[in-house]
Scaffold this active site. Structure first.
Site, PDB file in Angstrom:
ATOM      1  N   ASP A 157       0.696  -1.262   0.186  1.00  0.00           N
ATOM      2  CA  ASP A 157      -0.039  -0.062  -0.216  1.00  0.00           C
ATOM      3  C   ASP A 157       0.865   1.219   0.160  1.00  0.00           C
ATOM      4  O   ASP A 157       2.107   1.244  -0.058  1.00  0.00           O
ATOM      5  CB  ASP A 157      -0.927   0.013   1.289  1.00  0.00           C
ATOM      6  CG  ASP A 157      -2.186   0.548   0.841  1.00  0.00           C
ATOM      7  OD1 ASP A 157      -2.480   1.330   0.166  1.00  0.00           O
ATOM      8  OD2 ASP A 157      -3.323   0.168   1.714  1.00  0.00           O
ATOM      9  N   ASP A 213      -9.263   3.417  -3.884  1.00  0.00           N
ATOM     10  CA  ASP A 213     -10.111   2.269  -3.463  1.00  0.00           C
ATOM     11  C   ASP A 213     -11.552   2.176  -3.987  1.00  0.00           C
ATOM     12  O   ASP A 213     -12.249   3.335  -4.049  1.00  0.00           O
ATOM     13  CB  ASP A 213     -10.466   2.080  -2.093  1.00  0.00           C
ATOM     14  CG  ASP A 213      -9.054   1.768  -1.068  1.00  0.00           C
ATOM     15  OD1 ASP A 213      -8.078   1.983  -1.936  1.00  0.00           O
ATOM     16  OD2 ASP A 213      -8.857   1.816   0.077  1.00  0.00           O
TER      17      ASP A 213
END
Length: 391
Positions: A157, A213
């Site tokens: 991430d 996302d």
């Protein structure tokens, strides 16, 4: 050095892993790492931080019993919140002792014994997105730890990155993973902020997020879809554009919207990473995720990503060339009323012919047509055809 994979009847196993008995009798062929878009499951979309080792084991078992493993969903990926709040005395990441008391290696053994692979999560920052220890400036020790645990996939991430250049941060982890000698699929979750499709392969990535996302809404799916147009040239065997994980079955969209979501992700050569509760999924969700025709489109060895060939406002046509010379098309109705959506076969890249054979990839029905492919498409839905010239 990256080691080869072995594909067994649609299920990919790491060389040296014990394959289940039902697979041993079938033929084998070697493939490079991520030769086709990765498939599997990830804990985040449905469970967030509410994860433990029992959930991972239960999901692994459900992937087998539901038929998903045998359809190709062979990664079991643990997202954020698996790690303890502090590193151990030697500076290594460690599993949360309350929720993962058996440790990550034991989970890897459990998943491997079922013919699948285990994925883990970290961030190219000082902390993960949930504030737990991450891997910036710890790349070498963390990569070695993942390899020692027999991890097969890393989602990496972008939180708490200190503003340091993305290329440098992701390159360092890519080099560290490669140095372990273990083939670990490297998923770059950089959110598309610095065009990772332009440098993802260079840093060792096998897939790279193109957007922020996904959310379990129709608007989110369409917004992400729009950002995939034009990225086709960067996707192919060994390295894939990633529009984020599937939301199919999580409850925020209708069945038709989930059908469209899955169809478009398949056409885009997106990694098909389910994010639902596999052990409790409905039959409707199972039918979508186990559509073998669309999985075959996604996993086609030619690896050409679908592109938008018609944009008529709420009506769109997306097309993907297949390795056998056919083309798969998605007729998409984004609007709030049923609509006829059509396209000429030659617009999709097919040669001119006197006729074409069509297979509807949701109903299985086969028909023939002349110079126009069209269908009445319901609200927020798709019709998907695979088309072959009849000559």
């Amino acid at each position: 050095m990256r080691l080869p994979l072995v594909v067994l009847t649609g299920v990919v196993f790491l060389t040296g892993l014990a394959a289940p008995a039902h697979a041993a009798e079938h033929g084998r062929r070697e493939e490079p790492l991520a030769a086709t878009p990765p498939m599997g499951w990830n804990s985040w979309n449905r469970f967030g931080c509410a994860i433990d080792e029992d959930l991972i084991r239960r999901t692994a078992d459900a992937l087998v019993s539901s038929g998903m493993r045998d359809a190709g969903y062979d990664h079991v990926n643990i997202d954020d919140c698996w790690m303890a709040p502090e590193r151990d005395a030697e500076g290594r990441l460690q599993a949360d002792p309350d929720r993962f008391p058996s440790g990550i290696r034991a989970l890897a053994d459990y998943v491997h014994a079922r013919g699948m692979r285990l994925g883990i999560y970290s961030s190219a920052g000082t902390r993960t997105c949930q504030g737990l220890p991450a891997s910036l400036d710890h790349e070498e020790v963390d990569a070695r730890t993942f390899a020692e645990w027999q991890v097969d996939y890393l989602k990496y991430d972008n939180c708490d990155n200190l503003g340091r250049p993305a290329f440098e941060r992701y390159l360092r982890m890519g080099e560290a993973l490669r140095a372990t000698g273990r083939p670990i699929v490297y998923s770059i979750c950089e959110w598309g902020e610095n065009a990772p499709w332009e440098w993802g392969r260079e840093v060792g990535g096998n897939l790279w997020r193109t957007t922020q996302d996904i959310k379990d809404t129709w608007d989110s799916v369409l917004g992400i879809l729009d950002r995939q147009a034009g990225l086709e040239e960067h996707s192919g065997p060994g390295g894939w554009n990633d529009p984020d994980m599937l939301e199919v079955g999580n409850g925020g969209m209708s069945e038709s919207e989930y059908r469209a979501h899955f169809s478009l992700w398949a056409l885009l050569n997106a990694p098909l990473i389910a994010g639902n509760d596999v052990a409790e999924m409905s039959e409707a969700t199972r039918r979508i995720l186990l559509n073998r025709d669309l999985i075959a489109v996604n996993q086609d060895w030619g690896g050409m990503q679908g592109r938008r060939v018609r944009d008529d406002g709420d009506q769109e046509v997306w097309a993907k060339p297949m390795s056998d010379g056919s083309v798969t098309i998605v007729l998409l109705n984004r609007g709030d009323a049923p609509s006829t959506v059509g396209v000429r076969p030659d617009e999709t890249g097919l040669p001119l012919a006197s006729g074409y054979r069509l297979r509807d990839l949701w109903t299985g029905e086969e028909t023939r047509t002349g110079t126009l492919v069209e269908a009445e498409v319901p609200v927020h839905d798709v019709v998907v055809y695979r088309i072959w010239p009849t000559e």
